[in-house]
Design an enzyme around this catalytic site. Structure first.
Site, PDB file in Angstrom:
ATOM      1  N   ARG A 165      -5.158   4.792  -2.376  1.00  0.00           N
ATOM      2  CA  ARG A 165      -4.878   5.755  -2.514  1.00  0.00           C
ATOM      3  C   ARG A 165      -4.749   6.077  -4.012  1.00  0.00           C
ATOM      4  NH1 ARG A 165       1.115   7.017  -1.435  1.00  0.00           N
ATOM      5  NH2 ARG A 165       0.967   6.310   1.026  1.00  0.00           N
ATOM      6  N   ARG A 222      -1.743  11.727  -6.201  1.00  0.00           N
ATOM      7  CA  ARG A 222      -0.434  12.483  -7.048  1.00  0.00           C
ATOM      8  C   ARG A 222      -0.640  12.747  -8.730  1.00  0.00           C
ATOM      9  NH1 ARG A 222       3.882  14.626  -3.606  1.00  0.00           N
ATOM     10  NH2 ARG A 222       4.358  12.907  -2.879  1.00  0.00           N
ATOM     11  N   TYR A 238       2.141   9.330  14.965  1.00  0.00           N
ATOM     12  CA  TYR A 238       2.365  10.977  14.229  1.00  0.00           C
ATOM     13  C   TYR A 238       2.184  11.862  15.566  1.00  0.00           C
ATOM     14  CZ  TYR A 238       1.948   9.590   9.656  1.00  0.00           C
ATOM     15  OH  TYR A 238       2.861   8.682   8.564  1.00  0.00           O
ATOM     16  N   ASP A 276      -7.755  12.354   4.844  1.00  0.00           N
ATOM     17  CA  ASP A 276      -6.508  11.898   5.593  1.00  0.00           C
ATOM     18  C   ASP A 276      -6.150  11.216   6.937  1.00  0.00           C
ATOM     19  OD1 ASP A 276      -2.993  13.092   5.434  1.00  0.00           O
ATOM     20  OD2 ASP A 276      -3.575  13.442   7.593  1.00  0.00           O
ATOM     21  N   ARG A 321      -6.117  19.812  -6.691  1.00  0.00           N
ATOM     22  CA  ARG A 321      -5.323  20.271  -5.891  1.00  0.00           C
ATOM     23  C   ARG A 321      -4.874  21.520  -5.860  1.00  0.00           C
ATOM     24  NH1 ARG A 321      -0.594  18.491  -2.193  1.00  0.00           N
ATOM     25  NH2 ARG A 321      -0.069  20.313  -1.338  1.00  0.00           N
TER      26      ARG A 321
END
Lengths: 349, 349
Positions: B23, B27, B150, B73, B36
């Site tokens: 990552r 963010r 998921y 993702d 974003r």
């Protein structure tokens, strides 16, 4: 007294594997929810000895369990240290006064269990009387590191950034905090033993979030100090340490003065047994989520856990963590029945 | 091309330990947050190759990293299977059509990456061109078990009760789902390699929530099938498998046809190296929370991770999980600088 549990902790022969479940008294039982509603909130339930006694005994009325465990919370000790424990709706426990600085740590008092945690000891005495020797009573507390995480974070955390900042930036402060907690928790556990607890458990719920080196350098020595204090203050009372996500440290944990180690479901009991080399008993380790499967599947999983530990003494059947709130009670019955039916084969000859 | 990363994966000598971070595009970087915001939402960012390329390259402008990793993702494959991926504010990913029954599993299509996941392959091609041979590009996907959790849960879960119900009650259905995912993911990864990815990574984020027997019986064979498919479809492209909380299974994972294993921060690299017996390279494993400590403390922790792995080739420096959103970017710089300064000592003579 049914002493199957205490014999298993001493790794003595038993007729079948004893069984009890972490959080066996709890929200999955409708009678618990009724008592809790009567109490109004969770902390009042913990702090009212008659109600704590009532919910402690509830699962024993339903299931043939081999031990009772005091109904309480792991955060009673920091609460008694004056941090202001409260529960935030939908979030869990929080403290009004978190512990972050050297001054915060220095001013932490060492609570006197007989006065400041008397409601717990009163509950132990009541439960002990109500049990009337039916099964042993387990007292418990949180581990130093796990208590420290709550005290430092001040509220529910996922990444434990405050606690880990101390670990990485000021480990000497973390050590000071852990040493204080080891002493406070040992006094608390010894007081529970004097009040009647037959065995003592330490929950290291958050041991598994530490890096391996940090666990060995800080969490483990605090557990050692705690176990040594307890064996001095309450000689002969068996101590069980359960850690979640700490399967990699079982060999080192087995060198502490403890009777048994709790094992979560991510570590195989056969591997755990090899790691501890029969120095201690093992307690565990069915995945609590398995209790959502059909009874026949639960029976098959109980069989698998028993086979994983294998023959001989030293196994206490339990889940690998607490009973989940939505668990169907009749599935717990299926688990207990399966342990009773299937385990004698592992204790013959 | 700076091939330090690829050489380390082959356990060949290098001048210093290569470093990249899970990552690393994310963010914590203000420039990421700007792109974003421009995209409007996370999925649009993933599905717009120009923007995915832009954020992939951002950390390389700031830090001297030895690899780039495709910005995407892990849930693109189930999305391409038609489950309706979307993001719930403050909750994370969810699917409109979760997979629960035999019929749900039977009707899952095998997506053709060249058409249904073309936006990912276009991003890979764009990034590859933009990198112009500066550093290798890593493609990635989710592991079969992690994707299955998921897909079965349908939305964020903590206890994975639906996925585990399948595991305990109908494991043959779970196996069918995992086999399908192994094939779909392998085709997807091979397509990324054809589009220019120099190495491939599989993220098994939720491997560690399975019981040990379940991991060995279901998650691990699916990883084996995946790795075998990939080595057939994309021969010579190194594959790295990262599992969180699966340190107990490293010895078995090292027997898969993979170049390297990612290690989280709860397993010591020295123990991991002993477990895999130098059959594979290792990638990891600083606790992402360490990046919240002061730069001097970060440097000390980098030193500790390097020392834990020890001398010789086969180590890729990384975190033990992804960079956390609140991480100060200058602390990432401190980490990268420390790896560059301290690691050459482990590669001499």
């Amino acid at each position: 007294m049914n002493d199957r549990f205490l014999r298993a902790l001493r790794r003595e022969p038993v007729d079948r594997t004893p069984v009890w479940l972490m959080r066996q008294a709890g929200r999955y039982l409708p009678e618990y929810r009724a008592t809790r509603a009567q109490a109004g909130d969770f902390l009042t339930l913990c702090k009212t000895p008659e109600l704590a006694c009532e919910v402690t005994l509830q699962p024993l009325e339903r299931f043939e369990l081999d031990a009772a465990i005091l109904f309480s919370d792991i955060l009673t000790v920091p609460d008694a240290m004056g941090l202001g424990l409260h529960f935030v709706e939908g979030e869990g426990p929080a403290f009004h006064r978190p512990v972050r600085t050297e001054a915060d740590i220095a001013r932490l008092p060492l609570p006197d269990p007989e006065s400041e945690l008397r409601y717990v000891l009163d509950a132990v005495r009541l439960i002990k009387r109500a049990l009337a020797g039916r099964v042993p009573l387990i007292g418990f507390a949180g581990s130093p590191w796990t208590l420290a995480t709550y005290m430092i974070e001040g509220r529910g955390a996922t990444d434990f950034l405050h606690a880990k900042r101390l670990r990485f930036e000021a480990p000497e402060l973390l050590q000071r905090l852990l040493a204080r907690l080891a002493e406070a928790v040992a006094r608390y556990l010894a007081a529970q033993a004097r009040a009647g607890a037959d065995a003592l458990m330490v929950f290291d719920t958050w041991g598994g979030v530490l890096d391996a080196a940090g666990y060995r350098a800080y969490a483990l020595p605090a557990l050692r100090a705690l176990a040594e204090h307890v064996s001095r203050l309450a000689p002969g009372v068996p101590l069980v340490v359960f850690g979640k996500g700490t399967g990699a440290h079982l060999a080192e944990l087995a060198e502490l003065p403890v009777a048994a180690l709790g094992v979560d479901w991510t570590t195989s009991l056969a591997q755990a047994r090899a790691a501890v080399r029969d120095r201690v008993a093992l307690q565990g380790n069915l995945d609590p989520a398995a209790l959502f499967a059909a009874p026949e599947a639960i029976r098959a999983q109980v069989a698998a856990v028993l086979a994983d530990y294998g023959h001989g003494p030293g196994h206490v059947f339990n889940l690998g963590h607490g009973v989940l709130p939505q668990t169907p009670p009749e599935h717990v019955a299926a688990l207990v029945d399966a342990v009773r039916a299937l385990s004698p084969a592992y204790h013959r000859g």
